[in-house]
Scaffold this motif. Structure first.
Motif, PDB file in Angstrom:
ATOM      1  N   LEU A 190       0.792  -1.230   0.000  1.00 55.00           N
ATOM      2  CA  LEU A 190       0.000   0.000   0.000  1.00 55.00           C
ATOM      3  C   LEU A 190       0.822   1.277   0.000  1.00 55.00           C
ATOM      4  O   LEU A 190       0.297   2.347  -0.319  1.00 55.00           O
ATOM      5  N   LEU A 194      -1.269   5.066   2.433  1.00 56.82           N
ATOM      6  CA  LEU A 194      -2.414   4.162   2.531  1.00 56.82           C
ATOM      7  C   LEU A 194      -2.188   3.107   3.610  1.00 56.82           C
ATOM      8  O   LEU A 194      -3.144   2.641   4.237  1.00 56.82           O
ATOM      9  N   GLY A 195      -0.932   2.729   3.859  1.00 53.55           N
ATOM     10  CA  GLY A 195      -0.638   1.805   4.935  1.00 53.55           C
ATOM     11  C   GLY A 195      -0.932   2.402   6.299  1.00 53.55           C
ATOM     12  O   GLY A 195      -1.412   1.713   7.207  1.00 53.55           O
ATOM     13  N   ALA A 198      -4.582   2.222   6.802  1.00 55.79           N
ATOM     14  CA  ALA A 198      -5.008   0.866   7.139  1.00 55.79           C
ATOM     15  C   ALA A 198      -4.866   0.620   8.637  1.00 55.79           C
ATOM     16  O   ALA A 198      -5.711  -0.047   9.256  1.00 55.79           O
ATOM     17  N   LEU A 337     -10.525  -5.035  -0.234  1.00 61.92           N
ATOM     18  CA  LEU A 337      -9.419  -4.185  -0.655  1.00 61.92           C
ATOM     19  C   LEU A 337      -8.838  -4.754  -1.935  1.00 61.92           C
ATOM     20  O   LEU A 337      -8.514  -5.939  -1.996  1.00 61.92           O
ATOM     21  N   ILE A 339      -5.950  -4.149  -5.196  1.00 63.37           N
ATOM     22  CA  ILE A 339      -4.774  -3.433  -5.685  1.00 63.37           C
ATOM     23  C   ILE A 339      -4.446  -3.933  -7.080  1.00 63.37           C
ATOM     24  O   ILE A 339      -4.185  -5.127  -7.278  1.00 63.37           O
ATOM     25  N   VAL A 343       2.246  -0.106  -5.843  1.00 69.03           N
ATOM     26  CA  VAL A 343       2.500   1.187  -5.213  1.00 69.03           C
ATOM     27  C   VAL A 343       3.924   1.124  -4.673  1.00 69.03           C
ATOM     28  O   VAL A 343       4.213   0.420  -3.716  1.00 69.03           O
ATOM     29  N   VAL A 349       0.808   9.388  -4.294  1.00 63.68           N
ATOM     30  CA  VAL A 349      -0.508   8.774  -4.116  1.00 63.68           C
ATOM     31  C   VAL A 349      -1.564   9.867  -4.094  1.00 63.68           C
ATOM     32  O   VAL A 349      -1.442  10.846  -3.353  1.00 63.68           O
ATOM     33  N   PRO A 356      -9.365   7.179   2.854  1.00 67.72           N
ATOM     34  CA  PRO A 356      -8.569   5.978   3.122  1.00 67.72           C
ATOM     35  C   PRO A 356      -8.682   5.464   4.554  1.00 67.72           C
ATOM     36  O   PRO A 356      -8.429   4.286   4.808  1.00 67.72           O
ATOM     37  N   VAL A 375      -5.637   1.503  -6.081  1.00 67.29           N
ATOM     38  CA  VAL A 375      -6.014   0.878  -4.812  1.00 67.29           C
ATOM     39  C   VAL A 375      -7.437   1.301  -4.489  1.00 67.29           C
ATOM     40  O   VAL A 375      -7.768   2.493  -4.537  1.00 67.29           O
TER      41      VAL A 375
END
Length: 405
Positions: A190, A194-195, A198, A337, A339, A343, A349, A356, A375
């Motif tokens: 991600l 984005l991580g 999460a 989710l 992908i 990424v 991003v 997100p 994503v």
């Protein structure tokens, strides 16, 4: 490729990739004998439900079978199970098995997948009861048995598997912590932004998220009682699940003349570099991709099936280059989710829609002058629509306005 499609095909690995290769060979016109060799005692089965439906008790193991005995009989495929491959002689063209027998081949397909990485010795020196990995059906059944009401669970590793296990354990009403050495969850897939989001979503669903931390040791005499981290924090635990990544299962190929570099290195058609008549599919394959101008290895369900189809076509006389847009999905907390592409750490991003940190979003990543990844969370149609721009190599960042329209 073999000189005669009526020769003997041997597939080492009773995996999704192995099963789909056998089916692709028959579909493509291979008339010779096909043997699938598996280290596990089980016929080929589907792995994604292991961390989700099966762990939750919603899926019966029988429903996971991909290639039953009846199907094998219909295809003329021999299954040899419970027999790990221990060596390869590409000159004599035979595979050595753990029981001392050898199996000759005209075409060999390596589909041995990957094996979970273990904790470092300093961290793993402790109780074994209550400590699990999740790779095989037997692993999943053992883990499910340990998840009794009130169990305190520590998931070591915040990749896809760790995140899915945490989600399943929360669905069972259990106390769950994730310990991840990176500063974000699922960062390899991600990226940082984005991580980080999460991690926020997991926390919102009741998961205790500890980032930038490693396991120092496991406590308990006969049974696990706690997981100690490198900063001295002790997490009371009845169950620990180690999901800190995997490595391709290539040990049995050492010294056989193949090029091994975090997988079996292959050309664009998934033919192994260094020997003739050997191909690789699934998690174990590292192939040369024109799309990205490098070699690539993925651990994706969709990719394993597509690689099997490509190798089946090549072996049956239609050389087929494998160079797709990578795709992976994950089900967590009732959300899907997805992908497409990738990424990379330095990619920009951009969020096109949603949040997100919420329950729905669509984001794109780009760099080096083109769109690199898509994503999406709970936005299946939008992700599929954007996939076309990705596969066409849409220019970055000028494509952003078009994607927003």
């Amino acid at each position: 490729m073999p000189r005669d499609v009526a020769g003997r095909a041997v597939i080492v690995g009773a995996s999704l990739a192995g099963a789909r290769t056998a089916q692709a060979l028959r579909r493509g016109g291979w008339t010779g004998p096909i043997t699938v060799i598996g280290a596990e005692p089980h016929p080929p089965y589907d792995r994604p439900p292991l961390s989700k439906g099966l762990l939750l008790g919603r899926v019966d193991p029988a429903r996971l079978v991909l290639l039953s005995g009846e199907q094998c009989a219909g295809l003329g495929v021999e299954l040899r199970l419970g027999l790990p491959a221990v060596g390869l002689d590409p000159v004599a063209r035979h595979v050595a098995l753990g029981d001392g027998t050898r199996v000759g081949y005209d075409a060999l397909v390596v589909a041995t997948g990957s094996a979970p990485r273990a904790l470092p010795e300093t961290a793993a020196d402790g109780p074994r009861t209550g400590v699990h990995v999740l790779r095989t059906l037997d692993d999943a059944l053992a883990l499910r048995e340990s998840l009794s009401a009130g169990a305190r669970v520590v998931v070591v590793g915040g990749g896809f598997i760790g995140a899915e296990i945490a989600s399943s354990c929360r669905a069972l009403g259990l106390d769950v912590s994730i310990v991840e050495a990176d500063r974000v969850l699922m960062g390899r897939a991600l990226g940082a932004r984005l991580g980080a989001a999460a991690a926020v979503r997991h926390a919102a669903h009741g998961v205790r998220v500890l980032l930038g931390r490693r396991v120092a040791r496991l406590h308990g005499h006969d049974r696990l009682t706690a997981v100690e981290l490198d900063d001295g924090t002790e997490l009371p635990a009845d169950v620990a699940v180690v999901g800190i990544g995997s490595r391709p299962a290539t040990d049995w190929l050492e010294g056989a003349g193949l090029t091994l570099d975090d997988g079996v290195v292959c050309d664009e058609t998934l033919a192994a570099v260094g020997v003739e008549g050997v191909y690789a599919v699934g998690d174990v394959a590292r192939w040369r991709t024109r799309r990205y101008g490098t070699t690539l290895r993925t651990e994706h369900w969709t990719g394993a099936g597509d690689q099997a189809a490509a190798v089946g076509a090549t072996l049956c006389g239609t050389p087929t280059e494998y160079d797709p847009v990578p795709y992976v999905w994950s089900d967590q907390f009732g959300a899907k989710l997805q992908i497409f592409g990738r990424v990379r750490p330095d990619d920009e991003v951009v969020v096109l829609d949603g949040d997100p940190e919420g329950d729905r979003f669509v984001a794109v990543a780009g760099g080096d002058g083109r769109l690199q990844g898509v994503v999406a969370l709970n936005a299946v149609k939008e992700a599929i629509r954007l996939r076309r721009s990705l596969s066409e190599g849409a220019p970055w960042p000028s494509v952003i306005d078009d994607l927003r329209s």
